[in-house]
Design a protein around this motif. Sequence first.
Motif, short mmCIF file in Angstrom:
data_model
loop_
_atom_site.label_atom_id
_atom_site.label_comp_id
_atom_site.label_asym_id
_atom_site.label_seq_id
_atom_site.Cartn_x
_atom_site.Cartn_y
_atom_site.Cartn_z
N LYS A 137 0.89 -1.18 0.00
CA LYS A 137 0.00 0.00 0.00
C LYS A 137 0.92 1.21 0.00
N LYS A 138 0.34 2.38 -0.12
CA LYS A 138 1.17 3.57 -0.18
C LYS A 138 1.66 3.96 1.21
N HIS A 139 2.99 4.09 1.34
CA HIS A 139 3.57 4.53 2.60
C HIS A 139 4.12 5.94 2.41
N SER A 140 4.14 6.73 3.49
CA SER A 140 4.69 8.08 3.37
C SER A 140 6.21 7.99 3.27
N MET A 141 6.82 9.02 2.71
CA MET A 141 8.28 9.07 2.61
C MET A 141 8.92 9.07 4.00
N GLU A 142 8.28 9.73 4.96
CA GLU A 142 8.82 9.77 6.33
C GLU A 142 8.87 8.35 6.90
N PHE A 143 7.79 7.61 6.68
CA PHE A 143 7.74 6.23 7.14
C PHE A 143 8.86 5.41 6.49
N MET A 144 9.04 5.60 5.20
CA MET A 144 10.06 4.83 4.48
C MET A 144 11.47 5.16 4.98
N ARG A 145 11.67 6.42 5.37
CA ARG A 145 13.00 6.81 5.89
C ARG A 145 13.30 6.08 7.19
N GLU A 146 12.25 5.88 8.00
CA GLU A 146 12.46 5.13 9.24
C GLU A 146 12.74 3.66 8.96
N LYS A 147 12.38 3.23 7.76
CA LYS A 147 12.59 1.82 7.37
C LYS A 147 13.64 1.76 6.25
N SER A 155 9.19 -0.24 -5.11
CA SER A 155 9.44 0.14 -6.51
C SER A 155 10.14 1.49 -6.57
N THR A 156 9.64 2.46 -5.79
CA THR A 156 10.21 3.80 -5.85
C THR A 156 11.70 3.78 -5.52
N PHE A 157 12.05 3.19 -4.39
CA PHE A 157 13.45 3.28 -3.97
C PHE A 157 14.37 2.37 -4.77
N SER A 158 13.86 1.23 -5.22
CA SER A 158 14.74 0.42 -6.07
C SER A 158 15.02 1.17 -7.37
N ALA A 159 14.01 1.86 -7.90
CA ALA A 159 14.23 2.66 -9.13
C ALA A 159 15.26 3.76 -8.85
N VAL A 160 15.10 4.45 -7.73
CA VAL A 160 16.02 5.54 -7.39
C VAL A 160 17.46 5.02 -7.32
N PHE A 161 17.65 3.88 -6.68
CA PHE A 161 19.03 3.43 -6.49
C PHE A 161 19.62 2.73 -7.71
N ARG A 493 17.13 13.31 1.29
CA ARG A 493 17.22 12.11 2.11
C ARG A 493 16.76 10.86 1.38
N ASP A 494 16.05 11.05 0.29
CA ASP A 494 15.47 9.91 -0.42
C ASP A 494 16.25 9.51 -1.67
N VAL A 495 17.43 10.11 -1.88
CA VAL A 495 18.22 9.73 -3.05
C VAL A 495 19.60 9.20 -2.65
N ILE A 496 19.84 9.04 -1.36
CA ILE A 496 21.06 8.41 -0.85
C ILE A 496 20.58 7.26 0.03
N PRO A 497 21.24 6.09 -0.06
CA PRO A 497 20.68 4.94 0.66
C PRO A 497 20.46 5.19 2.15
N PHE A 498 21.47 5.70 2.84
CA PHE A 498 21.35 5.89 4.28
C PHE A 498 21.76 7.30 4.65
N PRO A 499 20.81 8.24 4.63
CA PRO A 499 21.14 9.65 4.82
C PRO A 499 21.69 9.96 6.20
N ARG A 500 22.64 10.88 6.22
CA ARG A 500 23.20 11.41 7.46
C ARG A 500 22.80 12.87 7.55
N THR A 501 21.98 13.20 8.54
CA THR A 501 21.49 14.57 8.71
C THR A 501 21.50 14.87 10.20
N PRO A 502 21.32 16.14 10.60
CA PRO A 502 21.33 16.44 12.03
C PRO A 502 20.38 15.52 12.80
N ASP A 503 20.87 14.96 13.88
CA ASP A 503 20.10 14.05 14.74
C ASP A 503 19.74 12.73 14.08
N ASN A 504 20.41 12.36 13.03
CA ASN A 504 20.08 11.09 12.39
C ASN A 504 21.29 10.41 11.77
#
Length: 507
Positions: A137-147, A155-161, A493-504
Motif C-alpha cells: 500500500k502507499k507509505h509516506s516518505m517519512e515512514f520509508m525513511r524510518e525503514k 518500486s520507488t526506492f529500487s528505481a532511485v538506487f 534524504r530519499d536519493v542516498i541509501p542511508f542519509p546522514r542529517t542532524p540528529d540522524n
Amino acid sequence: MFDKKPILSNFGELISMNYKRNNFMTVPARVKIKKLLASEATEQQTNVKGWVRTKRGGKPVFFIALNDGSTINNIQIVADPELISENTIKDITTGAAISVIGKVVASQGAGQSVEIVAEQIEILGKADPEKYPLQPKKHSMEFMREKAHLRMRSSTFSAVFRIRHSLAFAIHQFFHEKGFYNLHTPIITANDAEGAGETFHVTNFDLDKIPMTDEGKVDYKQDFFGKETNLTVSGQLEGELSAMALGEIYTFGPTFRAENSNTTRHLAEFWMVEPEMAFYDLNDNMNLAEEMLKYVVKYALENCKEDLDFLAKRADDEDKQKPQNERQELGLLERLQFILENDFEKVSYTDAIEILRNSKPNKKKKFNYIIEGWGADLQSEHERFLVEKHFKKPVILFDYPKDIKAFYMRQNDDDKTVGAMDILFPGIGEIVGGSQREERLDKLTQRMKEMDIPEDELWWYLDTRKFGTAPHSGFGLGFERLMLFVTGMGNIRDVIPFPRTPDNAEF
Ligand code: ATP
Ligand code: MN
C-alpha cells in the motif's frame, strides 16, 4: 531434492545417464528477472529467485508478483495449489524470499509477455505478515525513511538506487572518454582552510580524558596524527595538485559538512564529483560542466527508461496533490529532455542582481531576503527565481563578488569580482559550484592574508604556484543534487541509501 547443486558440465554424459536411470533432477541455472522478461516464451524450465511483492488468487491457480531488484517490473508466477504444499503457500507472503522452478510461457494476462508456471517453490526466508512493515500500500516518505533498511524493496526506492548507479557510471564514463583520471583524495585531512563548511573532527582521544596543554587548549600533538584533523569538506585542493601533474582529473567521493541546515537539499555526508583541469579558463570550465550534465542526463534517459517512467508517474501524482501555483510546468521526462535541448544561460552576477532587484517578489517583499544591491549573497529563493521564473532554463552565474567567495578563486581585473561560477537548476537551485583558480602566487598569498588564512598550513598548495604554475579551473557537482533533479524526488534524504542529517545516523 530441490537443494541439489547443478552437476558440473564436464560430467554431462554421466548426468544424462543418471537422469534416465534414477530420474535425478538437475536444477536449472538461476536467471535474473530482467533477462527473463526480455526473453521469449521458451517453454524451458528455469529458476528465478526474488522477494514476493504480492500474492493473489487461490483456486484453480494463484499468482505471485516476484521481484529480484534487476528491474522495476515483477515477473508473474502462476502456481497450481495442488502442486505446492499448503505450508509453503502459507509462507508466500509479501516480503518473503523464494526460489521458483518452472516453465517460461507466454503470458495470458496483460502487462507482461512471459510468465512462469511454477513446478516447485522453495521458501528461502519468511516475512511474517504481522511484522513485515512494507505491506503493498502507499507509505509516506517519512515512514520509508524510518525503514531505510528495507525501503529499497519498494518500486520507488529500487528505481532511485538503480538510477543512482547509472548516473555514477555515466559520470565515470564521461570523464574516462575525455581522458580524465579518477583520483582518490583523502577523507581525513588537516585542512579546513577552504572554508566550505563546518567540519567534523577526527580524533582517537578518549573524549573523557582529553590531553590539554599548559595554556588549557586541546593538545593535538598527542592525538593520532599529531595535529588537528577533520573529515574532508572537499577534495579540491588535493585535486588541484593532481591536475598540475596529470592534466585533467576528477574525484568522486564522500564529503562531510557539519552544517546544521535541515533542508531538503543538504546532507551531512554527501558525494561530490570534483574535476580539476590544467589550462582551462572559466569559460572552458562552464562549458565542461554543461557538457557533463547533458551527457549524464542523456545517459539516464537512454538507459533508465523503465525506472524513469515509473518515477515520472510518481512525480506527476505527487504534483497533483499540490496547489496549482506550486505545480511543475513540465513533467519529469520533459524536464530532463529540456536540459538536453537548451543551452544554459550564462549570466554575470552583476546582471543577475539587477534582475533580482527589479523583480516583483523583491519589490513586493515576497523574498525572505530582500536584495538591496550589489554584494548580496544569493539565497536559494533567488536562485530559483532566476531559473524557474525569469530565464526558465538552467543558468550559469559567473563573476561573483570576491567577498562572498573562497580565497582560491581567480581575481578579476576589476578588483571586485572573482572568476567563480555556479550552475542553477530548476527545482534544485545550486547544483554545481566552481571557479578558475588563482594561479598567481602573489595574488593568492595577498588574498590569504586578507582572509586570515595561515600560509604555513597550506605550504604544499602554494608550492604548485611556485613551481610550474599555470591557469587551471575546476568545479564541484553535488551528486545527490543531480539525483534529485533526475529522479524528481523532493527530498535529498530519499536519493542516498542511508542519509546522514542532524540528529540522524541510524543504519
Ligand atoms: P549551498 O549554498 O547549496 O549550501 P555551497 O555553496 O555550500 O552550496 P559548494 O561548497 O560550492 O556548495 O559545494 C559544491 C556542490 O556540492 C554544491 O553546488 C552542491 O551541489 C553540493 N553541496 C554542497 N553542500 C551540500 C550538502 N550539505 N548536501 C548535499 N550537497 C551539497
Ligand atoms: Mn553549503
